[in-house]
Write a protein that holds these residues in place. Structure first.
Motif, mmCIF file in Angstrom:
data_model
loop_
_atom_site.group_PDB
_atom_site.id
_atom_site.type_symbol
_atom_site.label_atom_id
_atom_site.label_comp_id
_atom_site.label_asym_id
_atom_site.label_seq_id
_atom_site.Cartn_x
_atom_site.Cartn_y
_atom_site.Cartn_z
ATOM 1 N N VAL A 288 105.834 36.261 -0.384
ATOM 2 C CA VAL A 288 106.110 36.973 1.128
ATOM 3 C C VAL A 288 107.466 37.569 1.078
ATOM 4 O O VAL A 288 108.351 36.865 1.377
ATOM 5 C CB VAL A 288 105.674 36.121 2.396
ATOM 6 N N ALA A 289 107.707 38.671 0.494
ATOM 7 C CA ALA A 289 108.843 39.281 0.328
ATOM 8 C C ALA A 289 109.749 39.413 1.809
ATOM 9 O O ALA A 289 110.874 39.587 1.909
ATOM 10 C CB ALA A 289 108.853 40.636 -0.463
ATOM 11 N N THR B 183 105.917 42.960 3.868
ATOM 12 C CA THR B 183 105.684 43.035 2.444
ATOM 13 C C THR B 183 105.201 41.936 1.710
ATOM 14 O O THR B 183 105.912 40.966 1.892
ATOM 15 C CB THR B 183 106.938 43.909 1.979
ATOM 16 N N VAL B 184 104.237 41.891 1.051
ATOM 17 C CA VAL B 184 103.732 40.737 -0.030
ATOM 18 C C VAL B 184 103.670 41.264 -1.232
ATOM 19 O O VAL B 184 102.937 42.481 -1.558
ATOM 20 C CB VAL B 184 102.386 40.424 0.611
ATOM 21 N N LEU B 185 104.094 40.488 -2.281
ATOM 22 C CA LEU B 185 104.067 40.958 -3.654
ATOM 23 C C LEU B 185 102.763 39.921 -4.323
ATOM 24 O O LEU B 185 102.839 38.693 -3.886
ATOM 25 C CB LEU B 185 105.204 40.423 -4.282
ATOM 26 N N LEU C 253 102.207 44.847 -3.015
ATOM 27 C CA LEU C 253 102.538 45.349 -4.228
ATOM 28 C C LEU C 253 101.902 44.308 -5.173
ATOM 29 O O LEU C 253 102.168 43.059 -5.325
ATOM 30 C CB LEU C 253 104.008 45.314 -4.556
ATOM 31 N N ALA C 254 100.912 44.955 -5.967
ATOM 32 C CA ALA C 254 99.990 44.275 -7.029
ATOM 33 C C ALA C 254 101.347 44.346 -8.147
ATOM 34 O O ALA C 254 101.217 45.657 -8.828
ATOM 35 C CB ALA C 254 98.933 44.737 -7.277
ATOM 36 N N ASP D 148 112.779 49.485 -8.184
ATOM 37 C CA ASP D 148 112.752 50.789 -7.323
ATOM 38 C C ASP D 148 111.915 50.630 -6.079
ATOM 39 O O ASP D 148 112.395 50.972 -4.811
ATOM 40 C CB ASP D 148 112.581 51.928 -8.055
ATOM 41 N N VAL D 149 110.670 50.225 -6.156
ATOM 42 C CA VAL D 149 109.882 50.091 -4.775
ATOM 43 C C VAL D 149 110.537 48.971 -3.917
ATOM 44 O O VAL D 149 110.194 49.184 -2.559
ATOM 45 C CB VAL D 149 108.420 49.718 -5.360
ATOM 46 N N LEU D 150 110.871 47.973 -4.512
ATOM 47 C CA LEU D 150 111.576 47.073 -3.558
ATOM 48 C C LEU D 150 112.880 47.582 -2.961
ATOM 49 O O LEU D 150 112.760 47.273 -1.455
ATOM 50 C CB LEU D 150 111.919 45.585 -4.244
ATOM 51 N N ASP D 151 113.582 48.423 -3.525
ATOM 52 C CA ASP D 151 114.832 48.911 -2.760
ATOM 53 C C ASP D 151 114.105 49.938 -1.829
ATOM 54 O O ASP D 151 114.948 49.999 -0.640
ATOM 55 C CB ASP D 151 115.584 49.824 -3.765
#
Length: 435
Positions: free
Chosen positions: A216-217, A221-223, A252-253, A314-317
């Motif tokens: 759980v970022a 948002t969950v990875l 995000l997978a 990049d997508v986390l940023d």
């Protein structure tokens, strides 16, 4: 060290619902399993079938694990911080005959090749203690014996909590199927958890998911790792459930190589604090393996939108409301990165923001943590220093070294051995103060 006793179970009114708003928030309660007699049944002949590369010295492994539990108890500071799954299982079986029957029926139905249906009636007549022993070791006076469940010490893979919901695993291997049944019956029948059964998410048949793949970022948002243990179908099912039931907006997978060294996302990526990540560097490289499929909910109920992202950094940023600092597992040299990733250098467990546990053997990872303001201490020194006082999360950043000589041979780090069911954010004024 073998003196830690199970904490008494509080009444249902005192117990908390599931609550994981994000990784690295202050731990409240965690489920673990200290290795026991089931680990003594791993042999050279069956170790590969049981997913073990080596045979552990169980006495030492227990001491190391109980030391880890003592650290959690000190950091959390509440009597029921650490829940032993074997105690939860026994208490579940003691609570109702219905729970014992449900466990036996699920076992016979899920493992038909073991022919347990032939002794189903006998298993249903077992006492709670006898059935607990059979569940853990597969041993009994019956003519049919089953395999033990030594992987139960990796409780992380049994489930994953997101906000106030818990997602049950679908084990990817037969060796771990009984573990999924154990956690299922506990969550549905134990007096502590049964009142929250409407918060349990069960995945459809045919998909596989293990909790080490979910992080759980942030609150939205969950990875989820698309790994050798978690299928894309499971990720899609989880995304659907989270969009329907929680405030999660992004899933995000993260693509991982389908091999043992990277069996779960948390073998290459874990949070040390809300702003700091221990990472195996190839995951973030432009030509690495960490591309991500981004799921967002569509306007129409039950549907979602996907788009591909070539780089996880990049997508986390883009998605997170904060900047992340990435601390390389193993330091700067690829050889040492690979060596320490193999020995779970990237698999740290945050018991509080900036208060983490990892295996002592990953010395280069700890050195990088020191460079980022962490005080490095042994688990024994940490407990000795705070023996007569409380630990106050947030006053400094501390990286606690767990010896783990035997535990590390099981191929899982401190995060693998922990299933947090509740965390909460520390007050905003309690930011870590450094050394």
């Amino acid at each position: 060290m073998d003196t830690v006793q199970a904490s008494p179970t509080p009444s249902v009114e005192q117990s908390s619902a599931y609550s994981i708003p994000a990784e690295a928030h202050l731990l409240e309660q965690v489920i673990v399993h200290t290795p026991g007699s089931e680990m003594e049944l791993v042999s050279p002949a069956n170790r590969e079938d049981l997913l073990f590369d080596d045979i552990l010295f169980v006495g030492h492994a227990r001491q190391e694990h109980l030391l880890m539990c003592s650290v959690f108890e000190k950091i959390v500071g509440r009597p029921d911080a650490v829940l032993q799954i074997k105690d939860l299982l026994r208490e579940t079986f003691e609570a109702a005959e219905e729970a014992r029957h449900a466990f036996v029926e699920k076992l016979c139905r899920s493992l038909p090749e073991q022919n347990l249906g032939a002794v189903e009636d006998e298993l249903k007549r077992f006492s709670p203690e006898e059935l607990q022993q059979f569940a853990l070791t597969g041993q009994s006076d019956l003519a049919i014996q089953a395999q033990p469940v030594p992987n139960l010490m990796f409780t992380r893979d049994l489930a994953a909590v997101v906000h106030d919901h818990i997602i049950l695993s679908h084990a990817a291997t037969v060796a771990r199927t009984r573990e999924s049944i154990i956690i299922n019956v506990i969550l549905h029948h134990h007096p502590r958890f049964a009142p929250h059964s409407d918060k349990v998410i069960e995945l459809p048949p045919g998909v596989t998911f293990e909790g080490g793949d979910l992080l759980v970022a942030s609150p939205d948002t969950v990875l989820i790792g698309h790994s050798e243990r978690t299928s894309l179908g499971a990720i899609m099912a989880i995304a659907h459930e989270l969009f329907e039931r929680t405030s999660i907006e992004h899933v995000l997978a993260v693509d991982l190589p389908k091999r043992r060294a990277t069996m779960h996302l948390d073998t290459v990526f874990t949070f040390a604090s809300p702003e700091e990540v221990i990472v195996f560097p190839p995951l973030l490289e432009t030509h690495g393996f960490g591309y991500a499929m981004h799921f967002t909910a569509a306007d129409e109920t039950g549907r979602f939108v996907t788009d591909m992202r070539r780089n996880l950094r990049d997508v986390l940023d883009e998605l997170l409301d904060r900047d992340l600092t990435f601390i390389p597992c193993g330091g700067t040299e690829r050889l040492h990165q690979e060596r320490e990733q193999w020995t779970d250098g990237a698999n740290v467990f945050a018991a509080a923001p900036g208060a983490i546990l990892g295996y002592e053997r990953n010395s280069r990872t700890f050195e990088r943590l020191r460079e980022h303001g962490y005080r490095i201490v042994s688990a024994e020194s940490f407990l000795s220093y705070f023996e007569s006082g409380e630990f106050h999360p947030g006053r400094e950043k501390v990286a606690i070294q767990l010896g783990g000589t035997e535990l590390s041979r099981g191929r899982g780090g401190p995060r693998c051995m922990t299933l947090p069911v509740a965390r909460h954010a520390t007050p905003s004024g309690d930011a870590p103060a450094g050394e």
